[in-house]
Design an enzyme around this catalytic site. Structure first.
Site, PDB file in Angstrom:
ATOM      1  N   LEU A   1       0.464   1.394  -2.186  1.00  0.00           N
ATOM      2  CA  LEU A   1      -0.225   0.986  -0.646  1.00  0.00           C
ATOM      3  C   LEU A   1       0.316   0.010  -0.001  1.00  0.00           C
ATOM      4  CD1 LEU A   1      -3.036   3.877  -1.619  1.00  0.00           C
ATOM      5  CD2 LEU A   1      -0.192   4.353  -0.669  1.00  0.00           C
ATOM      6  N   HIS A   2      -0.734  -0.934  -0.644  1.00  0.00           N
ATOM      7  CA  HIS A   2      -0.718  -1.669   0.027  1.00  0.00           C
ATOM      8  C   HIS A   2       0.777  -2.723   0.991  1.00  0.00           C
ATOM      9  CE1 HIS A   2      -4.857  -2.445  -1.102  1.00  0.00           C
ATOM     10  NE2 HIS A   2      -5.009  -3.291  -0.574  1.00  0.00           N
ATOM     11  N   GLU A   3       1.747  -2.918  -0.268  1.00  0.00           N
ATOM     12  CA  GLU A   3       2.773  -3.355   0.185  1.00  0.00           C
ATOM     13  C   GLU A   3       4.065  -1.619   0.987  1.00  0.00           C
ATOM     14  OE1 GLU A   3       6.385  -5.409  -0.067  1.00  0.00           O
ATOM     15  OE2 GLU A   3       4.358  -5.900  -1.208  1.00  0.00           O
TER      16      GLU A   3
END
Length: 239
Positions: free
Chosen positions: A145-147
């Site tokens: 999700l962060h990427e």
């Protein structure tokens, strides 16, 4: 409302006057020197972002919706490691991941005693503790999700630097828990956490920023230094 607006002004001043000038000269000074210069400003921006998100925006929506549970974070500044920090700094996300990923993986990880399968997956599930597998699955989901967020924001793929840097926290957490001399040193663990927080974020920012400027310079046939000023001014206008 006035306090939130004031924080945005301080955030803009820190970015425009204490961060962008160093990013402009990064091709000359190098990534490591730029990281050292950005430690203080990045830590300030992160604290301002945390205050705006959890003390202003979250509490504002809680007041409008009459949401009773206002415990959006715990004392993450006293964290003794990255695992404790991830549990305390953002409780709504932590509770969501714990309920929908961590606990289901941990409860269903072990194979029943009557199972006689000998495939690779079964051997892995027998050798890896359920807590480690659940933690790895949680970090994997969070890292993806962060990427994706970084890729969408930057409009470019930077070899999944953020994903791999976040996944590298797993072996660090395991090593810190197994090292008896380090596990019992509470103050040392807190100092190590703050050192990682202050140095990790500006270093990652430098890697992403330098890669973006280098790719744009190659595409336009210019030099990274000249394009850094243009990109910095565009970034300042957005902020």
């Amino acid at each position: 409302m006035a306090g939130t607006a004031g924080i945005f002004v301080v955030f803009y001043i820190v970015v425009a006057h204490l961060m962008i000038p160093h990013l402009e000269r990064m091709s000359e000074t190098g990534v490591m020197i730029t990281t050292l210069h950005l430690m203080g400003p990045m830590a300030t921006c992160w604290l301002l972002f945390f205050f705006i998100t959890f003390d202003s925006i979250a509490n504002g929506f809680a007041e409008l919706t009459r949401f009773a549970d206002r415990r959006f974070y715990d004392d993450w500044w006293n964290a003794r490691g990255l695992d404790e920090f991830s549990r305390k700094w953002n409780r709504p996300v932590h509770m969501f991941l714990a309920r929908h990923i961590y606990m289901p993986v941990r409860q269903n990880w072990r194979i029943r005693s009557d199972s006689v399968t000998k495939d690779v997956i079964s051997r892995i599930r027998k050798s890896v503790p359920a807590s480690v597998a659940a933690m790895a699955a949680t970090f994997f989901f969070s890292s993806i999700l962060h990427e994706v967020t970084i890729v969408v924001a930057c409009h470019r793929w930077n070899h999944a630097l953020f994903f791999f840097s976040q996944m590298m926290q797993i072996p660090l957490i395991i090593l810190s828990e197994r090292a008896s001399w380090f596990k019992n040193q509470q103050a040392l663990r807190n100092w190590s956490f703050w050192l990682a927080m202050v140095s990790y974020q500006p270093f990652l920012l430098c890697l992403y920023t330098y890669k973006a400027f280098e790719d744009r310079a190659k595409a336009m046939g210019g030099s990274p230094t000249s394009l850094i000023a243009v990109s910095a001014n565009a970034t300042t206008g957005v902020l």
